[in-house]
Design a protein around this motif. Structure first.
Motif: not given
Ligand SMILES: [Zn+2]
Length: 138
Positions: A63-68
């Motif tokens: 999830e964080l990779r997508r937001w990054k």
């Protein structure tokens, strides 16, 4: 978990367990981009500064990779614009992060998308979108 632990890469911020230090080929389908701190159960990882064991930021899960990625997609075109005005890549990026640190009320040394959580990445998108839209209109 304090900031020092978070940015050390040694512990997973999602489950709290210790990470393992492995080659990134383990998560990039056999292609190596250097070493990473990995928490396998959480599928969370962070890269390191080349040739060191120093983490580039915090561990990120899917999830964080997508937001990054979204944050970079909004932020990077803004500072890259400065390169058209004769700034080097380094200068342009630094100026971009300086602006972001003020907007996000963070110390400059803690202002890096690789160090951000989901909420902070969302804030980057929110802050940059109006400028990005203007850029696209011009
Ligand atoms: Zn974990």
């Amino acid at each position: 978990m304090d900031k020092q632990q978070l940015f050390s890469g040694i512990f997973c911020p999602y489950c709290g367990n210790e990470t393992i230090f492995v080659d990134s080929a383990q998560v990039y389908h056999g292609k190596s981009y250097g070493m990473i701190y990995l928490c396998r159960p959480c599928q969370a990882w962070v890269g390191v500064h080349r040739g060191t064991n120093q983490a580039l930021g915090r561990l990120a899960n899917a999830e964080l990779r997508r937001w990054k990625q979204k944050a970079h997609a909004c932020f990077d075109p803004l500072w890259k614009r400065k390169m058209e005005k004769g700034f080097t890549k380094k200068e342009a990026r630094k100026a971009g992060y300086r602006w972001l640190s003020i907007e996000m009320n963070l110390p400059f040394e803690e202002t890096h998308i690789g160090m951000f959580d989901v909420e902070q990445c969302q804030k980057v998108v929110e802050l940059c979108t109006p400028y990005l839209n203007r850029l696209l209109l011009n």
